[in-house]
Design a protein around this motif. Structure first.
Motif, PDB file in Angstrom:
ATOM      1  N   LEU A 140      22.322  27.951  39.593  1.00 20.33           N
ATOM      2  CA  LEU A 140      20.518  27.178  38.726  1.00 20.33           C
ATOM      3  C   LEU A 140      20.717  26.537  38.448  1.00 20.33           C
TER       4      LEU A 140
ATOM      5  N   LEU B  12      21.367  24.727  27.759  1.00 26.24           N
ATOM      6  CA  LEU B  12      22.235  24.436  28.244  1.00 26.24           C
ATOM      7  C   LEU B  12      22.672  22.644  28.096  1.00 26.24           C
TER       8      LEU B  12
ATOM      9  N   LYS C  86      17.112  38.483  32.155  1.00 19.39           N
ATOM     10  CA  LYS C  86      16.288  38.808  33.105  1.00 19.39           C
ATOM     11  C   LYS C  86      16.477  40.176  33.479  1.00 19.39           C
TER      12      LYS C  86
ATOM     13  N   LYS D 235      24.897  29.081  36.111  1.00 17.50           N
ATOM     14  CA  LYS D 235      25.726  27.920  36.867  1.00 17.50           C
ATOM     15  C   LYS D 235      24.816  27.239  38.498  1.00 17.50           C
TER      16      LYS D 235
ATOM     17  N   VAL E 117      16.033  25.468  34.081  1.00 16.32           N
ATOM     18  CA  VAL E 117      17.185  26.397  33.148  1.00 16.32           C
ATOM     19  C   VAL E 117      16.786  26.007  31.377  1.00 16.32           C
TER      20      VAL E 117
ATOM     21  N   PRO F 170      29.386  34.916  34.470  1.00 16.61           N
ATOM     22  CA  PRO F 170      28.819  34.738  35.058  1.00 16.61           C
ATOM     23  C   PRO F 170      27.066  35.047  34.746  1.00 16.61           C
ATOM     24  N   GLY F 171      26.036  34.499  35.411  1.00 17.60           N
ATOM     25  CA  GLY F 171      25.177  34.684  35.303  1.00 17.60           C
ATOM     26  C   GLY F 171      24.048  34.045  33.801  1.00 17.60           C
TER      27      GLY F 171
HETATM   28  P1  ADP Z   1      25.506  31.836  38.158  1.00 12.75           P
HETATM   29  O1  ADP Z   1      25.576  31.267  38.706  1.00 12.75           O
HETATM   30  O2  ADP Z   1      26.343  31.493  36.360  1.00 12.75           O
HETATM   31  O3  ADP Z   1      26.318  34.041  37.633  1.00 12.75           O
HETATM   32  P2  ADP Z   1      22.797  32.401  37.830  1.00 12.75           P
HETATM   33  O4  ADP Z   1      22.332  31.007  38.181  1.00 12.75           O
HETATM   34  O5  ADP Z   1      22.528  32.827  39.496  1.00 12.75           O
HETATM   35  O6  ADP Z   1      24.100  32.538  37.705  1.00 12.75           O
HETATM   36  O7  ADP Z   1      22.339  33.285  37.016  1.00 12.75           O
HETATM   37  C1  ADP Z   1      21.548  34.259  37.362  1.00 12.75           C
HETATM   38  C2  ADP Z   1      19.451  34.415  37.033  1.00 12.75           C
HETATM   39  O8  ADP Z   1      19.943  34.842  35.534  1.00 12.75           O
HETATM   40  C3  ADP Z   1      19.024  32.583  37.584  1.00 12.75           C
HETATM   41  O9  ADP Z   1      18.042  33.176  38.992  1.00 12.75           O
HETATM   42  C4  ADP Z   1      17.623  32.503  36.240  1.00 12.75           C
HETATM   43  O10 ADP Z   1      17.337  34.124  36.568  1.00 12.75           O
HETATM   44  C5  ADP Z   1      18.709  33.304  35.260  1.00 12.75           C
HETATM   45  N1  ADP Z   1      19.577  32.824  34.054  1.00 12.75           N
HETATM   46  C6  ADP Z   1      20.750  32.536  34.082  1.00 12.75           C
HETATM   47  N2  ADP Z   1      21.104  31.828  32.778  1.00 12.75           N
HETATM   48  C7  ADP Z   1      20.126  31.053  33.433  1.00 12.75           C
HETATM   49  C8  ADP Z   1      19.321  29.983  32.106  1.00 12.75           C
HETATM   50  N3  ADP Z   1      19.811  28.787  31.685  1.00 12.75           N
HETATM   51  N4  ADP Z   1      17.717  29.363  32.360  1.00 12.75           N
HETATM   52  C9  ADP Z   1      17.014  30.374  32.982  1.00 12.75           C
HETATM   53  N5  ADP Z   1      17.377  31.526  34.090  1.00 12.75           N
HETATM   54  C10 ADP Z   1      18.770  31.808  33.536  1.00 12.75           C
END
Ligand code: ADP
Length: 515
Positions: free
Chosen positions: A282, A239, A448, A280, A236, A276-277
Protein backbone atom coordinates in the motif's frame (compact mmCIF):
# COMPACT_ATOMS: atom_id res chain seq x y z
CA UNK A 1 -2.57 46.93 -58.67
CA UNK A 2 -3.59 43.73 -56.94
CA UNK A 3 -6.93 42.28 -57.92
CA UNK A 4 -9.22 40.60 -55.40
CA UNK A 5 -9.02 37.38 -57.42
CA UNK A 6 -5.22 37.44 -57.17
CA UNK A 7 -5.27 37.89 -53.43
CA UNK A 8 -7.78 35.04 -53.05
CA UNK A 9 -5.60 32.91 -55.25
CA UNK A 10 -2.58 33.83 -53.11
CA UNK A 11 -4.50 32.97 -49.93
CA UNK A 12 -5.53 29.60 -51.33
CA UNK A 13 -1.95 28.89 -52.35
CA UNK A 14 -0.68 29.73 -48.88
CA UNK A 15 -3.32 27.47 -47.35
CA UNK A 16 -2.24 24.58 -49.56
CA UNK A 17 1.40 25.27 -48.76
CA UNK A 18 0.62 25.35 -45.02
CA UNK A 19 -1.17 22.01 -45.27
CA UNK A 20 1.76 20.47 -47.07
CA UNK A 21 4.18 21.81 -44.46
CA UNK A 22 1.99 20.41 -41.70
CA UNK A 23 2.09 16.97 -43.27
CA UNK A 24 5.89 17.02 -43.32
CA UNK A 25 6.02 18.35 -39.78
CA UNK A 26 3.76 15.55 -38.54
CA UNK A 27 5.83 12.97 -40.37
CA UNK A 28 8.99 14.40 -38.88
CA UNK A 29 7.40 14.40 -35.40
CA UNK A 30 6.32 10.75 -35.69
CA UNK A 31 9.80 9.72 -36.73
CA UNK A 32 11.45 11.75 -33.99
CA UNK A 33 9.27 10.16 -31.35
CA UNK A 34 9.89 6.64 -32.62
CA UNK A 35 6.47 5.92 -34.09
CA UNK A 36 8.14 4.38 -37.11
CA UNK A 37 5.27 2.17 -38.27
CA UNK A 38 2.83 5.06 -38.08
CA UNK A 39 5.30 7.33 -39.88
CA UNK A 40 5.62 4.79 -42.68
CA UNK A 41 1.85 4.47 -43.03
CA UNK A 42 1.48 8.21 -42.87
CA UNK A 43 4.16 8.74 -45.50
CA UNK A 44 2.31 6.43 -47.90
CA UNK A 45 -1.12 7.78 -47.17
CA UNK A 46 -0.10 11.44 -47.44
CA UNK A 47 2.08 10.65 -50.47
CA UNK A 48 5.10 12.44 -49.08
CA UNK A 49 8.26 12.54 -51.11
CA UNK A 50 11.80 12.22 -49.89
CA UNK A 51 12.75 15.22 -52.04
CA UNK A 52 11.45 17.49 -49.30
CA UNK A 53 12.68 17.77 -45.74
CA UNK A 54 12.07 19.99 -42.73
CA UNK A 55 14.45 22.93 -42.38
CA UNK A 56 16.94 23.03 -39.52
CA UNK A 57 15.66 24.16 -36.11
CA UNK A 58 12.04 23.65 -37.08
CA UNK A 59 9.73 21.06 -35.59
CA UNK A 60 6.18 20.80 -34.26
CA UNK A 61 7.28 21.06 -30.67
CA UNK A 62 9.12 24.36 -31.26
CA UNK A 63 6.16 25.76 -33.15
CA UNK A 64 3.80 24.81 -30.35
CA UNK A 65 6.16 26.30 -27.81
CA UNK A 66 6.29 29.58 -29.75
CA UNK A 67 2.52 29.63 -29.94
CA UNK A 68 2.30 29.07 -26.17
CA UNK A 69 4.67 31.95 -25.56
CA UNK A 70 2.69 34.23 -27.86
CA UNK A 71 -0.60 33.20 -26.24
CA UNK A 72 0.80 33.67 -22.78
CA UNK A 73 2.05 37.15 -23.62
CA UNK A 74 -1.26 38.10 -25.12
CA UNK A 75 -3.70 36.50 -22.67
CA UNK A 76 -1.54 35.93 -19.55
CA UNK A 77 -2.33 32.22 -19.62
CA UNK A 78 -1.33 29.17 -21.58
CA UNK A 79 -3.53 27.86 -24.38
CA UNK A 80 -5.56 24.75 -23.85
CA UNK A 81 -4.64 22.46 -26.72
CA UNK A 82 -6.28 19.19 -25.68
CA UNK A 83 -9.37 18.51 -23.65
CA UNK A 84 -11.13 15.49 -22.29
CA UNK A 85 -13.58 13.81 -24.66
CA UNK A 86 -17.28 13.83 -23.90
CA UNK A 87 -18.76 10.81 -22.14
CA UNK A 88 -20.32 9.39 -25.27
CA UNK A 89 -17.12 9.56 -27.29
CA UNK A 90 -15.31 8.15 -24.30
CA UNK A 91 -17.71 5.25 -24.29
CA UNK A 92 -17.22 4.55 -27.99
CA UNK A 93 -13.48 4.57 -27.51
CA UNK A 94 -13.77 2.17 -24.62
CA UNK A 95 -16.00 -0.12 -26.66
CA UNK A 96 -13.53 0.02 -29.49
CA UNK A 97 -10.65 -0.92 -27.23
CA UNK A 98 -12.72 -3.65 -25.65
CA UNK A 99 -13.54 -5.18 -29.04
CA UNK A 100 -9.94 -4.93 -30.09
CA UNK A 101 -8.99 -6.81 -26.94
CA UNK A 102 -11.54 -9.42 -27.80
CA UNK A 103 -9.67 -9.96 -31.08
CA UNK A 104 -12.44 -8.44 -33.14
CA UNK A 105 -10.79 -7.19 -36.26
CA UNK A 106 -13.21 -4.60 -37.61
CA UNK A 107 -13.08 -1.42 -35.54
CA UNK A 108 -16.46 -0.20 -34.36
CA UNK A 109 -16.78 3.11 -36.18
CA UNK A 110 -15.65 1.88 -39.57
CA UNK A 111 -17.61 -1.34 -39.52
CA UNK A 112 -20.72 0.72 -39.06
CA UNK A 113 -20.00 3.35 -41.70
CA UNK A 114 -18.24 1.70 -44.57
CA UNK A 115 -20.21 -1.45 -45.14
CA UNK A 116 -23.63 0.04 -45.91
CA UNK A 117 -22.02 2.75 -48.09
CA UNK A 118 -20.36 0.18 -50.27
CA UNK A 119 -23.67 -0.69 -51.91
CA UNK A 120 -23.79 2.79 -53.52
CA UNK A 121 -20.47 2.57 -55.19
CA UNK A 122 -21.83 1.52 -58.57
CA UNK A 123 -23.49 4.94 -59.17
CA UNK A 124 -21.81 6.98 -61.85
CA UNK A 125 -22.79 10.63 -61.23
CA UNK A 126 -20.52 13.19 -59.58
CA UNK A 127 -21.93 12.88 -56.12
CA UNK A 128 -21.64 9.15 -56.28
CA UNK A 129 -18.07 9.56 -57.41
CA UNK A 130 -17.28 11.60 -54.40
CA UNK A 131 -19.22 9.22 -52.20
CA UNK A 132 -17.34 6.37 -53.81
CA UNK A 133 -14.11 8.22 -53.14
CA UNK A 134 -15.17 8.68 -49.58
CA UNK A 135 -16.08 5.03 -49.40
CA UNK A 136 -12.72 4.07 -50.74
CA UNK A 137 -11.10 6.25 -48.15
CA UNK A 138 -13.26 4.71 -45.45
CA UNK A 139 -12.46 1.23 -46.67
CA UNK A 140 -8.78 2.05 -46.90
CA UNK A 141 -8.91 3.43 -43.36
CA UNK A 142 -10.80 0.37 -42.17
CA UNK A 143 -8.28 -1.90 -43.85
CA UNK A 144 -5.44 0.04 -42.36
CA UNK A 145 -6.97 -0.11 -38.90
CA UNK A 146 -7.75 -3.77 -39.47
CA UNK A 147 -4.16 -4.55 -40.35
CA UNK A 148 -2.94 -2.46 -37.41
CA UNK A 149 -5.38 -4.27 -35.21
CA UNK A 150 -4.18 -7.59 -36.58
CA UNK A 151 -0.60 -6.57 -35.99
CA UNK A 152 -1.29 -5.43 -32.44
CA UNK A 153 -3.23 -8.60 -31.77
CA UNK A 154 -0.25 -10.53 -33.02
CA UNK A 155 2.08 -8.61 -30.74
CA UNK A 156 -0.32 -9.11 -27.90
CA UNK A 157 -0.59 -12.81 -28.62
CA UNK A 158 3.17 -13.05 -28.87
CA UNK A 159 3.81 -11.22 -25.64
CA UNK A 160 1.06 -13.18 -23.95
CA UNK A 161 2.49 -16.50 -25.04
CA UNK A 162 5.91 -15.47 -23.91
CA UNK A 163 4.79 -14.16 -20.55
CA UNK A 164 2.01 -16.36 -19.31
CA UNK A 165 3.51 -18.02 -16.30
CA UNK A 166 2.70 -21.68 -15.79
CA UNK A 167 1.10 -20.74 -12.51
CA UNK A 168 -0.21 -17.44 -13.84
CA UNK A 169 1.95 -15.48 -11.42
CA UNK A 170 3.79 -13.09 -13.74
CA UNK A 171 2.83 -9.74 -12.40
CA UNK A 172 4.43 -6.63 -13.82
CA UNK A 173 2.76 -3.29 -14.08
CA UNK A 174 4.14 0.04 -15.11
CA UNK A 175 2.39 3.14 -14.09
CA UNK A 176 3.55 6.17 -16.00
CA UNK A 177 2.81 9.34 -14.14
CA UNK A 178 3.03 13.06 -14.50
CA UNK A 179 6.22 14.96 -15.07
CA UNK A 180 7.39 16.58 -11.84
CA UNK A 181 7.08 20.29 -12.03
CA UNK A 182 10.39 22.15 -12.06
CA UNK A 183 11.18 25.61 -10.87
CA UNK A 184 10.44 27.20 -14.20
CA UNK A 185 7.09 25.56 -14.60
CA UNK A 186 4.52 28.31 -15.12
CA UNK A 187 1.58 28.57 -12.79
CA UNK A 188 -1.09 26.43 -14.36
CA UNK A 189 -4.75 27.09 -14.76
CA UNK A 190 -6.38 24.27 -12.87
CA UNK A 191 -5.88 20.89 -11.24
CA UNK A 192 -6.41 18.97 -14.45
CA UNK A 193 -3.71 20.93 -16.22
CA UNK A 194 -1.31 20.75 -13.31
CA UNK A 195 -0.97 17.00 -13.72
CA UNK A 196 -0.04 16.42 -17.35
CA UNK A 197 -0.11 12.75 -18.14
CA UNK A 198 3.28 11.29 -18.82
CA UNK A 199 3.33 8.89 -21.72
CA UNK A 200 5.78 6.04 -21.96
CA UNK A 201 8.13 6.48 -24.86
CA UNK A 202 7.11 4.07 -27.61
CA UNK A 203 9.39 1.06 -27.95
CA UNK A 204 10.17 2.21 -31.48
CA UNK A 205 12.13 5.08 -29.96
CA UNK A 206 14.74 2.63 -28.71
CA UNK A 207 16.25 2.33 -32.16
CA UNK A 208 19.63 1.02 -31.13
CA UNK A 209 18.35 -1.92 -29.12
CA UNK A 210 18.21 -5.52 -30.32
CA UNK A 211 14.93 -7.28 -31.13
CA UNK A 212 15.42 -9.44 -28.03
CA UNK A 213 15.81 -6.34 -25.86
CA UNK A 214 12.66 -4.88 -27.36
CA UNK A 215 10.80 -8.09 -26.69
CA UNK A 216 11.72 -7.86 -23.00
CA UNK A 217 10.86 -4.19 -22.94
CA UNK A 218 7.56 -5.07 -24.52
CA UNK A 219 6.90 -7.63 -21.80
CA UNK A 220 7.81 -5.11 -19.13
CA UNK A 221 5.42 -2.54 -20.52
CA UNK A 222 2.59 -4.91 -21.34
CA UNK A 223 0.44 -3.93 -18.37
CA UNK A 224 0.41 -0.17 -18.22
CA UNK A 225 -1.90 1.91 -16.13
CA UNK A 226 -1.85 5.31 -17.76
CA UNK A 227 -2.91 7.35 -14.79
CA UNK A 228 -1.94 6.36 -11.28
CA UNK A 229 -2.36 3.77 -8.58
CA UNK A 230 -5.01 5.75 -6.72
CA UNK A 231 -3.54 5.20 -3.27
CA UNK A 232 -2.72 8.38 -1.36
CA UNK A 233 -0.85 8.94 1.90
CA UNK A 234 -4.13 9.29 3.75
CA UNK A 235 -5.20 5.82 2.67
CA UNK A 236 -2.27 4.36 4.57
CA UNK A 237 -3.24 4.42 8.24
CA UNK A 238 -0.57 4.99 10.86
CA UNK A 239 3.03 4.35 9.73
CA UNK A 240 3.91 8.03 10.06
CA UNK A 241 7.67 7.53 10.27
CA UNK A 242 7.72 5.30 7.18
CA UNK A 243 5.62 7.78 5.22
CA UNK A 244 7.89 10.66 6.22
CA UNK A 245 10.97 8.76 5.15
CA UNK A 246 9.48 7.80 1.82
CA UNK A 247 8.51 11.41 1.21
CA UNK A 248 12.10 12.48 1.82
CA UNK A 249 13.51 9.66 -0.24
CA UNK A 250 11.28 9.68 -3.32
CA UNK A 251 8.49 12.20 -3.36
CA UNK A 252 10.39 15.41 -2.56
CA UNK A 253 13.43 14.59 -4.76
CA UNK A 254 11.08 13.85 -7.66
CA UNK A 255 9.19 17.09 -7.09
CA UNK A 256 12.15 19.35 -6.32
CA UNK A 257 15.21 17.72 -7.91
CA UNK A 258 17.15 20.98 -7.71
CA UNK A 259 17.21 20.71 -3.89
CA UNK A 260 18.60 17.19 -3.75
CA UNK A 261 22.16 17.43 -5.00
CA UNK A 262 25.64 16.65 -3.59
CA UNK A 263 25.34 15.33 -0.05
CA UNK A 264 21.58 15.49 -0.36
CA UNK A 265 21.53 13.06 -3.30
CA UNK A 266 18.43 10.97 -2.65
CA UNK A 267 18.56 7.37 -1.43
CA UNK A 268 18.68 4.87 -4.27
CA UNK A 269 17.28 1.88 -2.47
CA UNK A 270 14.93 1.34 0.45
CA UNK A 271 13.87 -1.93 2.03
CA UNK A 272 10.48 -2.11 3.70
CA UNK A 273 10.46 -5.12 5.95
CA UNK A 274 7.86 -6.41 8.37
CA UNK A 275 5.09 -8.91 8.88
CA UNK A 276 2.81 -9.62 5.94
CA UNK A 277 -0.32 -7.51 5.59
CA UNK A 278 1.03 -4.40 7.31
CA UNK A 279 0.75 -2.05 4.35
CA UNK A 280 4.10 -2.34 2.55
CA UNK A 281 2.50 -2.69 -0.87
CA UNK A 282 0.00 0.00 0.00
CA UNK A 283 2.87 2.35 0.89
CA UNK A 284 4.60 1.61 -2.40
CA UNK A 285 1.44 2.44 -4.29
CA UNK A 286 1.10 5.69 -2.36
CA UNK A 287 4.70 6.51 -3.32
CA UNK A 288 3.77 5.91 -6.96
CA UNK A 289 0.75 8.17 -6.78
CA UNK A 290 2.33 10.92 -4.76
CA UNK A 291 5.79 11.00 -6.35
CA UNK A 292 4.48 11.08 -9.89
CA UNK A 293 7.32 8.89 -11.07
CA UNK A 294 6.96 6.10 -13.61
CA UNK A 295 6.20 3.11 -11.46
CA UNK A 296 7.37 -0.44 -12.15
CA UNK A 297 5.72 -3.03 -9.95
CA UNK A 298 7.27 -6.48 -9.95
CA UNK A 299 6.67 -9.47 -7.78
CA UNK A 300 10.06 -11.10 -7.30
CA UNK A 301 8.60 -14.56 -6.89
CA UNK A 302 7.05 -14.30 -10.32
CA UNK A 303 10.38 -13.38 -11.89
CA UNK A 304 12.00 -16.41 -10.31
CA UNK A 305 9.19 -18.86 -11.00
CA UNK A 306 8.59 -17.81 -14.54
CA UNK A 307 11.91 -16.65 -15.87
CA UNK A 308 14.53 -18.81 -14.23
CA UNK A 309 17.04 -18.99 -17.12
CA UNK A 310 16.24 -15.57 -18.51
CA UNK A 311 15.35 -13.70 -15.36
CA UNK A 312 18.62 -11.76 -15.29
CA UNK A 313 17.94 -10.44 -18.79
CA UNK A 314 14.52 -9.31 -17.70
CA UNK A 315 15.99 -7.53 -14.67
CA UNK A 316 18.65 -5.84 -16.84
CA UNK A 317 16.11 -4.57 -19.34
CA UNK A 318 13.80 -3.51 -16.54
CA UNK A 319 16.45 -1.22 -15.04
CA UNK A 320 17.35 0.11 -18.48
CA UNK A 321 13.73 0.86 -19.33
CA UNK A 322 13.36 2.52 -15.91
CA UNK A 323 16.34 4.73 -16.70
CA UNK A 324 14.91 5.62 -20.09
CA UNK A 325 11.59 6.50 -18.50
CA UNK A 326 13.14 8.29 -15.48
CA UNK A 327 12.20 9.53 -12.98
CA UNK A 328 11.13 6.02 -12.08
CA UNK A 329 10.42 3.86 -9.07
CA UNK A 330 10.97 0.11 -9.27
CA UNK A 331 8.92 -1.74 -6.68
CA UNK A 332 10.28 -5.23 -6.04
CA UNK A 333 7.85 -7.13 -3.86
CA UNK A 334 9.05 -10.16 -1.84
CA UNK A 335 12.71 -9.47 -2.53
CA UNK A 336 13.72 -12.55 -0.51
CA UNK A 337 12.30 -14.75 -3.28
CA UNK A 338 14.84 -13.27 -5.64
CA UNK A 339 17.82 -12.41 -3.50
CA UNK A 340 17.91 -15.00 -0.77
CA UNK A 341 21.29 -15.93 0.72
CA UNK A 342 20.09 -19.47 1.23
CA UNK A 343 20.84 -21.32 -1.93
CA UNK A 344 18.26 -24.00 -1.26
CA UNK A 345 16.71 -26.08 -3.97
CA UNK A 346 16.19 -23.32 -6.46
CA UNK A 347 19.81 -22.26 -6.45
CA UNK A 348 21.52 -23.02 -9.70
CA UNK A 349 23.53 -21.15 -12.24
CA UNK A 350 20.55 -19.07 -13.41
CA UNK A 351 19.75 -17.97 -9.89
CA UNK A 352 23.34 -16.91 -9.28
CA UNK A 353 23.32 -14.96 -12.51
CA UNK A 354 20.14 -13.23 -11.42
CA UNK A 355 21.63 -12.12 -8.11
CA UNK A 356 24.77 -10.88 -9.85
CA UNK A 357 22.68 -8.90 -12.33
CA UNK A 358 20.70 -7.32 -9.51
CA UNK A 359 23.94 -6.31 -7.79
CA UNK A 360 25.28 -4.79 -11.00
CA UNK A 361 22.09 -2.84 -11.51
CA UNK A 362 22.02 -1.60 -7.91
CA UNK A 363 25.63 -0.47 -8.22
CA UNK A 364 24.72 1.22 -11.47
CA UNK A 365 21.98 3.14 -9.71
CA UNK A 366 24.30 4.24 -6.94
CA UNK A 367 26.97 5.49 -9.33
CA UNK A 368 24.82 7.52 -11.67
CA UNK A 369 22.62 10.54 -11.49
CA UNK A 370 19.77 8.58 -13.02
CA UNK A 371 16.54 9.28 -11.22
CA UNK A 372 15.69 5.65 -10.61
CA UNK A 373 14.78 4.45 -7.16
CA UNK A 374 14.34 0.89 -5.90
CA UNK A 375 11.73 0.10 -3.29
CA UNK A 376 11.89 -3.50 -2.11
CA UNK A 377 9.87 -5.41 0.45
CA UNK A 378 10.56 -8.51 2.48
CA UNK A 379 8.84 -10.44 5.24
CA UNK A 380 12.03 -12.39 5.89
CA UNK A 381 14.89 -9.86 5.77
CA UNK A 382 17.33 -12.24 7.53
CA UNK A 383 17.16 -14.40 4.42
CA UNK A 384 18.43 -11.63 2.16
CA UNK A 385 21.81 -11.87 0.52
CA UNK A 386 24.14 -9.56 2.51
CA UNK A 387 25.60 -8.01 -0.66
CA UNK A 388 22.15 -6.99 -1.82
CA UNK A 389 21.15 -5.84 1.62
CA UNK A 390 24.18 -3.53 1.78
CA UNK A 391 22.95 -1.78 -1.34
CA UNK A 392 19.56 -1.01 0.18
CA UNK A 393 20.71 1.97 2.17
CA UNK A 394 17.56 2.46 4.21
CA UNK A 395 15.72 -0.37 5.94
CA UNK A 396 12.42 0.46 7.53
CA UNK A 397 10.40 -1.81 9.78
CA UNK A 398 6.75 -1.64 8.84
CA UNK A 399 5.27 -2.50 12.17
CA UNK A 400 1.86 -3.83 13.14
CA UNK A 401 -0.65 -0.98 13.47
CA UNK A 402 -0.99 0.76 16.83
CA UNK A 403 -4.39 1.36 18.51
CA UNK A 404 -4.96 4.64 16.73
CA UNK A 405 -4.20 3.14 13.31
CA UNK A 406 -6.38 0.11 14.07
CA UNK A 407 -9.20 2.45 14.97
CA UNK A 408 -8.96 4.44 11.77
CA UNK A 409 -8.83 1.25 9.72
CA UNK A 410 -12.02 0.06 11.41
CA UNK A 411 -13.68 3.40 10.77
CA UNK A 412 -12.69 3.10 7.17
CA UNK A 413 -13.96 -0.45 6.68
CA UNK A 414 -17.01 -0.25 8.97
CA UNK A 415 -18.26 3.35 8.92
CA UNK A 416 -21.61 4.18 10.58
CA UNK A 417 -23.33 3.74 7.22
CA UNK A 418 -21.73 0.98 5.17
CA UNK A 419 -24.16 0.86 2.27
CA UNK A 420 -26.14 4.01 1.78
CA UNK A 421 -26.83 4.54 -1.88
CA UNK A 422 -28.76 1.34 -2.44
CA UNK A 423 -31.48 -0.18 -0.33
CA UNK A 424 -31.52 -1.95 2.04
CA UNK A 425 -29.08 0.09 4.09
CA UNK A 426 -26.36 -1.53 6.15
CA UNK A 427 -25.48 0.44 9.26
CA UNK A 428 -23.04 0.08 12.06
CA UNK A 429 -23.08 1.24 15.72
CA UNK A 430 -19.87 0.06 17.31
CA UNK A 431 -17.35 1.12 19.92
CA UNK A 432 -14.29 1.61 17.71
CA UNK A 433 -11.89 2.24 20.54
CA UNK A 434 -12.88 -0.86 22.50
CA UNK A 435 -12.60 -3.03 19.40
CA UNK A 436 -9.28 -1.51 18.35
CA UNK A 437 -7.84 -2.35 21.75
CA UNK A 438 -9.12 -5.87 21.45
CA UNK A 439 -7.29 -6.30 18.16
CA UNK A 440 -3.79 -5.75 19.51
CA UNK A 441 -1.37 -7.76 17.35
CA UNK A 442 -3.64 -7.80 14.31
CA UNK A 443 -2.16 -6.66 11.01
CA UNK A 444 -3.93 -4.30 8.61
CA UNK A 445 -5.05 -7.19 6.45
CA UNK A 446 -6.28 -9.13 9.55
CA UNK A 447 -8.39 -6.11 10.50
CA UNK A 448 -9.77 -5.88 7.01
CA UNK A 449 -10.65 -9.56 7.21
CA UNK A 450 -12.48 -9.09 10.55
CA UNK A 451 -14.45 -6.17 9.13
CA UNK A 452 -15.33 -8.05 5.99
CA UNK A 453 -16.36 -11.11 7.98
CA UNK A 454 -18.62 -8.93 10.17
CA UNK A 455 -20.26 -7.20 7.23
CA UNK A 456 -20.71 -10.46 5.35
CA UNK A 457 -22.33 -12.02 8.42
CA UNK A 458 -24.81 -9.19 8.62
CA UNK A 459 -25.62 -9.68 4.97
CA UNK A 460 -25.72 -13.48 5.24
CA UNK A 461 -28.52 -13.22 7.76
CA UNK A 462 -30.51 -11.33 5.18
CA UNK A 463 -29.61 -13.43 2.15
CA UNK A 464 -32.70 -15.65 2.24
CA UNK A 465 -34.92 -12.62 2.65
CA UNK A 466 -33.05 -10.93 -0.18
CA UNK A 467 -33.57 -13.95 -2.38
CA UNK A 468 -37.30 -14.05 -1.81
CA UNK A 469 -37.85 -10.30 -2.06
CA UNK A 470 -39.03 -8.46 -5.10
CA UNK A 471 -37.36 -5.22 -6.07
CA UNK A 472 -40.03 -3.14 -4.35
CA UNK A 473 -39.88 -5.23 -1.16
CA UNK A 474 -36.11 -4.73 -1.02
CA UNK A 475 -36.69 -1.08 -0.19
CA UNK A 476 -38.52 -1.89 2.99
CA UNK A 477 -36.14 -4.64 4.03
CA UNK A 478 -34.31 -3.77 7.23
CA UNK A 479 -30.88 -5.24 7.83
CA UNK A 480 -29.78 -5.72 11.41
CA UNK A 481 -27.50 -2.91 12.55
CA UNK A 482 -23.96 -4.20 13.17
CA UNK A 483 -23.02 -4.00 16.85
CA UNK A 484 -19.80 -4.20 18.84
CA UNK A 485 -20.72 -7.78 19.79
CA UNK A 486 -20.99 -8.75 16.11
CA UNK A 487 -17.46 -7.53 15.50
CA UNK A 488 -16.21 -9.27 18.63
CA UNK A 489 -17.68 -12.50 17.30
CA UNK A 490 -15.68 -12.10 14.11
CA UNK A 491 -12.55 -11.26 16.12
CA UNK A 492 -12.95 -14.54 18.03
CA UNK A 493 -12.91 -16.41 14.74
CA UNK A 494 -9.92 -14.55 13.23
CA UNK A 495 -6.51 -15.05 14.76
CA UNK A 496 -3.77 -12.47 14.23
CA UNK A 497 -1.69 -13.92 11.44
CA UNK A 498 1.62 -12.18 11.81
CA UNK A 499 2.25 -11.09 15.43
CA UNK A 500 4.45 -14.15 16.10
CA UNK A 501 6.98 -12.77 13.59
CA UNK A 502 7.41 -9.45 15.30
CA UNK A 503 10.00 -10.31 17.98
CA UNK A 504 12.37 -11.76 15.37
CA UNK A 505 11.82 -8.79 13.06
CA UNK A 506 12.48 -6.31 15.87
CA UNK A 507 15.66 -8.15 16.79
CA UNK A 508 16.78 -8.01 13.17
CA UNK A 509 15.93 -4.31 13.08
CA UNK A 510 18.16 -3.65 16.10
CA UNK A 511 21.02 -5.39 14.36
CA UNK A 512 20.62 -4.43 10.69
CA UNK A 513 17.82 -1.90 10.33
CA UNK A 514 19.30 1.45 9.40
CA UNK A 515 17.20 4.57 9.56
P1 ADP B 1 1.98 -6.16 2.72
O1 ADP B 1 2.47 -5.66 1.41
O2 ADP B 1 2.68 -5.55 3.88
O3 ADP B 1 1.95 -7.65 2.83
P2 ADP B 1 -0.46 -4.91 1.91
O4 ADP B 1 0.01 -3.52 1.74
O5 ADP B 1 -0.67 -5.73 0.71
O6 ADP B 1 0.48 -5.70 2.90
O7 ADP B 1 -1.84 -4.84 2.77
C1 ADP B 1 -2.90 -5.74 2.58
C2 ADP B 1 -4.21 -5.03 2.86
O8 ADP B 1 -4.30 -4.73 4.26
C3 ADP B 1 -4.32 -3.70 2.17
O9 ADP B 1 -4.92 -3.81 0.92
C4 ADP B 1 -5.14 -2.86 3.11
O10 ADP B 1 -6.52 -3.09 2.89
C5 ADP B 1 -4.83 -3.43 4.48
N1 ADP B 1 -3.80 -2.64 5.19
C6 ADP B 1 -2.65 -3.11 5.66
N2 ADP B 1 -1.95 -2.15 6.28
C7 ADP B 1 -2.67 -1.01 6.16
C8 ADP B 1 -2.47 0.35 6.60
N3 ADP B 1 -1.40 0.73 7.26
N4 ADP B 1 -3.45 1.25 6.30
C9 ADP B 1 -4.56 0.88 5.63
N5 ADP B 1 -4.79 -0.39 5.21
C10 ADP B 1 -3.88 -1.33 5.47
Amino acid sequence: MIHRGDSLFGEEKRLQERKKQLLYLVYHFLQDEGYYDSAQTFENEAQLTNQIEICDNIDLSTILQEYETYYNLRFQKYPKICKKVSNQTDLNEKQYRFRKKQNEIMPLDYSQKSIPNMSHSSNTNNSSNSSSNNNNKEIAKANLKQSNSLRSNKVLAKSKSSTSAPNGMMDITIVPLSIPPNVNTPVLQNEEESEPERLLKPLGAYREYSPEWKEYADIISKEIFMKHTNVYWDDVKGLYAAKQLLKEAVVFPAKYPQLFTNILTPWKGILLFGPPGTGKTLLAKAVATESKTTFFNISASSIVSKWRGDSEKLVRVLFEVARLQAPSTIFLDELDALASKRDGLIEHEASRRLKTELLIQLDGLAQTEDKVFLLATSNLPWDLDPAILRRLEKRILIDLPNTEARMSMMKHHLPPVIIEKTTPQLKCRIDYEQLAQKMEGYSGSDIKLVCKETAMNAMRKAFSALELSTASELKSLELKIITTEDVEEAIERTRPSASHMLPKLKKWQDEFGAV
